[in-house]
Design an enzyme around this catalytic site. Structure first.
Site, PDB file in Angstrom:
ATOM      1  N   CYS A  77       2.516   2.476 -16.547  1.00 54.02           N
ATOM      2  CA  CYS A  77       1.274   2.124 -15.856  1.00 54.02           C
ATOM      3  C   CYS A  77       0.096   2.060 -16.815  1.00 54.02           C
ATOM      4  O   CYS A  77      -0.980   1.571 -16.451  1.00 54.02           O
ATOM      5  CB  CYS A  77       1.011   3.080 -14.704  1.00 54.02           C
ATOM      6  SG  CYS A  77       1.580   2.367 -13.164  1.00 54.02           S
ATOM      7  N   ASP A 105      -2.452   1.062  -0.287  1.00 52.26           N
ATOM      8  CA  ASP A 105      -1.373   1.003  -1.263  1.00 52.26           C
ATOM      9  C   ASP A 105      -0.429  -0.151  -1.012  1.00 52.26           C
ATOM     10  O   ASP A 105       0.260  -0.605  -1.914  1.00 52.26           O
ATOM     11  CB  ASP A 105      -0.583   2.315  -1.247  1.00 52.26           C
ATOM     12  CG  ASP A 105      -1.429   3.437  -1.833  1.00 52.26           C
ATOM     13  OD1 ASP A 105      -2.242   3.135  -2.724  1.00 52.26           O
ATOM     14  OD2 ASP A 105      -1.308   4.584  -1.392  1.00 52.26           O
ATOM     15  N   ASP A 136      16.022 -25.797  -2.491  1.00 55.32           N
ATOM     16  CA  ASP A 136      15.158 -26.401  -3.505  1.00 55.32           C
ATOM     17  C   ASP A 136      15.890 -26.366  -4.844  1.00 55.32           C
ATOM     18  O   ASP A 136      16.621 -25.431  -5.143  1.00 55.32           O
ATOM     19  CB  ASP A 136      13.768 -25.744  -3.576  1.00 55.32           C
ATOM     20  CG  ASP A 136      13.804 -24.281  -3.945  1.00 55.32           C
ATOM     21  OD1 ASP A 136      14.842 -23.631  -3.701  1.00 55.32           O
ATOM     22  OD2 ASP A 136      12.803 -23.780  -4.480  1.00 55.32           O
TER      23      ASP A 136
END
Ligand SMILES: Cc1cc2nc3c(=O)[nH]c(=O)nc-3n(C[C@H](O)[C@H](O)[C@H](O)COP(=O)(O)OP(=O)(O)OC[C@H]3O[C@@H](n4cnc5c(N)ncnc54)[C@H](O)[C@@H]3O)c2cc1C
Length: 747
Positions: free
Chosen positions: A392, A418, A597
């Site tokens: 982080c 969150d 696709d």
């Protein structure tokens, strides 16, 4: 060093191509270079008359600024600049958010003044921008060839450019059955700024060639088929070319920059704006106050080295150096037939040798920009050497993220919680969810954001669903805070613009530092249970419709190797930008039975998925599969995406000669759907009469802007124990000839 300063070049004109070359050879530490270019191929004006006359091909006289930007490690933003906000220090761009700069340089050329002559802008073709002229020129060549009478072509403007143009046009059409009549109309005298000797040489040439010259003929009005002169003369035309004095971009008036009386940016001898030390201007768009000169490419070329040196000095905080242009320069004016007249001050000479000299000079100039070494053309590389945290600790700072979100203002994003809170659709529809993520393949963060979102939405449309919400995940390399903030903003803005157009809300996301730019989206959509399209719905007899051409993988690989032509990449990016929303609706309206696709696994990979899920065989006709310009050429030359070999592993399921294009991985590729077609009673059934539903669907898709949409194959009953793909003609088009190879086990 992380990039902390941004130098933005606007316009890929004759000076800026030299700046790019120089920065590629000797980069400036800590500086990120960006080129904003309306056109990715800059025509070299010296060779334009030769191009018109037919002596040079397109590539010989155009500089590929996409390659050059790649070589320079510069970002290329392929869009028109439409203004400058000097307070915010941003360049305003057409149809997309502004771009920040620390230092800005303008080399955007000029356009012949047309606004003061009524009708000129509507009925005449301006010879500048020269790139637009080149486009119009091919249309004119076709018109002349198709005409059943000699057309009247008029060039307005008797300066060197106008005269060269008139004679080059005349030369080009010499062999035509109905050779056009060429006329030159000019306010004063033809080649007024030149000596009597030079003028006499050209009078002789125009007389000899039968080009009519109307001198002292000031055009005051242009009608759909004639120019009207001040003295009442009327000169009829089928096509008129406007080659009068240069005018400046109108938006410069709103920048607050000091301009000269004709609207060009006033700069001092250092080529810097007289009232903004962060802005430089060169070439036609600049007016060097201490040294007024005519607008000519030769000055823009000469300003390249002093501009480069002064930009380097400005970035280093050093004093700038003045540059004094020559008063006289050698003008080599061509007569279109590999003959030219040299004029410098009072001296002049003429002959074929003058043309050969000019040709040699021009080709030498162009060589500097052709065959530049290939460089990866991704976004700015991550700075090396500095310790960066992972986990982080690699998140982008909260304050920076907050600023970006405030600028983006995504509707429905509550960044305080969150996780996003979603309601299932109230109308009983089901939810579908998909995720896509990839590294940047273009140096333009906004465009990358658009394509990444478009790519992710493809899965939703393929399922027949409507997009509802999205979560974004974005990576940006470490750099100065302003640069990181702008990169993140541009990428997310691009994505958000596409999501908003699709009716989806961005409800959350995550951003982190990473070695390179990357972006992905998780998208949630809603679809009624009875409208879901899956890969497994194909029935024997369904025809397979593909909505977009193939080839993005090979072309992006070629771009990274510096082997693709800029115009191929421009077309490939346009295809990747095109949303599949309308295509999905159209396929559904035509009764689509199955859909997917076409993305990373290439056409064959996705066809195989459909065949296996539907328990059918599929026959495709390689001759019907649409390809992007340049893709097959690159594949034939051995240029492939790094995923290509992995995709080709299933080749043995198809047999012999599968064209490479069918393994090419696609970014934001088209939809592939089954549309009920012929009912097959047996192999080689005769073509159906009338238009099949799939052909009607293709027509409708083309009308919606999917110009390459095509029926490429047909589903058939399984001939063996396992589904297989066959290559061969399909019955709607020709009698059937099939290469049949059973499909092996799972690849
Ligand atoms: C037919 C013809 C023949 C000529 N022959 C000669 C010659 O032999 N010798 C000579 O010296 N001069 C010649 N000239 C003049 C010459 O073309 C110009 O003086 C020269 O092109 C100016 O160069 P530049 O770098 O200022 O701009 P340009 O060469 O015009 O380049 C400007 C670039 O900026 C881009 N651009 C423009 N607006 C924007 C925008 N808003 N945002 C982003 N990008 C933008 C354009 O796409 C273009 O690539 C000729 C002109 C013509 C029309």
């Amino acid at each position: 060093m992380p990039a902390t300063r941004e130098l933005v070049l606007v316009g890929g004109g004759h000076s800026h191509v030299q700046v790019l070359k120089s920065f590629g050879m000797k980069p400036v530490d800590g500086c990120r270079l960006t080129l904003v270019a309306r056109d990715v191929e800059t025509p070299y004006s010296g060779m334009l008359p030769g191009f018109i006359a037919g002596h040079y091909g397109h590539d010989a006289c155009h500089i590929d600024v996409m390659k050059l930007a790649g070589f320079a490690g510069a970002r290329l933003i392929h869009v028109e600049a439409v203004g400058i906000d000097r307070v915010a220090r941003t360049v305003l761009l057409r149809d997309r958010p502004p771009l920040r700069y620390d230092l800005l340089s303008l080399d955007i050329g000029s356009t012949p003044r047309a606004h003061d002559v009524p009708g000129a802008a509507e009925y005449a073709t301006a010879v500048k921008p020269v790139d637009r002229l080149a486009g119009r020129w091919s249309a004119l060549v076709e018109r002349v060839s198709a005409s059943d009478r000699p057309l009247d072509l008029v060039v307005v403007g008797g300066g060197a450019a106008g005269v060269e143009l008139a004679l080059s046009i005349d030369h080009r059409f010499r062999g035509e059955r109905f050779r056009p009549r060429v006329a030159l109309v000019t306010r004063g005298r033809m080649l007024a700024g030149h000596t009597d000797r030079v003028r006499a040489a050209f009078q002789r040439v125009v007389r000899g060639r039968g080009v009519t010259v109307h001198e002292d003929a000031e055009v005051v009005r242009v009608e759909p088929d004639a120019v009207i002169c001040a003295d009442g003369r009327r000169v009829r035309f089928d096509e008129a070319l406007w080659a009068v004095q240069a005018g400046a971009a109108p938006w410069l008036r709103d920048t607050g920059l000091h301009l000269d009386d004709k609207g060009f940016v006033a700069v001092d001898a250092t080529l810097r704006s007289v009232n903004d030390s962060r802005i430089f201007a060169v070439g036609d768009v600049a007016s060097v106050l201490p040294y007024p000169r005519e607008k000519a490419g030769v000055f823009a070329v000469r300003q390249g080295p002093p501009l480069t040196a002064n930009l380097r000095r400005a970035l280093a905080g050093e004093a700038l150096q003045p540059f004094k242009p020559q008063t006289n320069f050698l003008k080599l004016i061509t007569t279109g037939d590999e003959y030219a007249v040299a004029s410098r001050g009072k001296l002049s000479a003429e002959g074929r040798w003058v043309w050969r000299l000019k040709d040699w000079i021009d080709r030498r100039f162009m060589e500097k920009f052709q065959n530049v070494p290939a460089m990866a053309s991704g976004m700015a590389p991550a700075p090396a050497g500095e310790m960066r945290c992972a986990g982080c600790g690699a998140k982008v700072p909260a304050g920076l993220l907050q600023r970006v979100l405030e600028r983006l203002k995504p509707e429905g994003l509550d960044s305080t919680d969150d996780a996003a809170v979603l309601k299932p659709p109230a109308d009983g529809r089901l939810m579908v969810q998909t995720v896509d993520f990839f590294r940047a393949f273009t140096s333009d963060p906004y465009l990358f954001g658009r394509i990444a979102a478009n790519h992710a939405l493809g899965d939703i449309y393929a399922m027949g669903a409507e997009p509802q919400t999205a979560l974004a995940i974005a990576c940006v390399p470490p750099a100065g805070a302003g640069i990181v903030e702008d990169d993140l903003f541009q990428m997310l803005r691009g994505g958000l613009d596409v999501l908003e157009e699709a009716g989806a809300r961005l409800v959350g996301g995550h951003s982190a530092e990473g070695p390179e730019h990357a972006l992905g989206f998780t998208i949630t959509g809603a679809v009624a249970a009875d409208r879901i399209l899956r890969k497994g719905g194909l029935k024997a007899g369904d025809e397979l419709v593909l909505t977009k051409p193939l080839g993005t993988g090979a072309l992006l690989a070629a771009a990274m190797r510096g082997e693709a032509k800029a115009r191929w990449i421009v077309a490939a990016l346009a295809s990747m930008r095109q949303s599949s929303e309308n295509a999905a609706r159209c396929l559904s309206e035509h009764g689509a039975t199955a859909c997917t696709d076409v993305t990373g696994f290439g056409l064959i990979g996705h066809l195989m998925e459909m065949a296996r899920a539907s328990r059918v065989d599929i026959r495709i006709d390689p001759g019907l599969i649409p390809a992007l310009a340049g893709a097959e050429e690159m594949l034939a030359a051995g240029v492939r995406s790094s995923l290509h070999p992995g995709n080709a592993e299933i080749g043995h399921c198809v047999g012999g000669d599968v064209p490479d294009l069918l393994f090419d991985p696609q970014t934001a590729g088209g939809l592939l759907a089954g549309i009920p077609g012929l009912s097959l009673s047996g192999e080689g059934e005769a073509p159906a009469t009338g238009m099949s539903q799939a052909s009607a669907c293709v027509e409708a898709l083309r009308a919606l802007g999917y110009g390459h949409a095509a029926v490429i194959g047909i589903a058939e009953p399984m001939a063996g124990a396992e589904p297989m793909i066959r290559l061969g003609n399909i019955p709607t088009v020709q009698a059937v000839t099939v290469t049949q190879v059973p499909c092996g086990t799972e690849a």
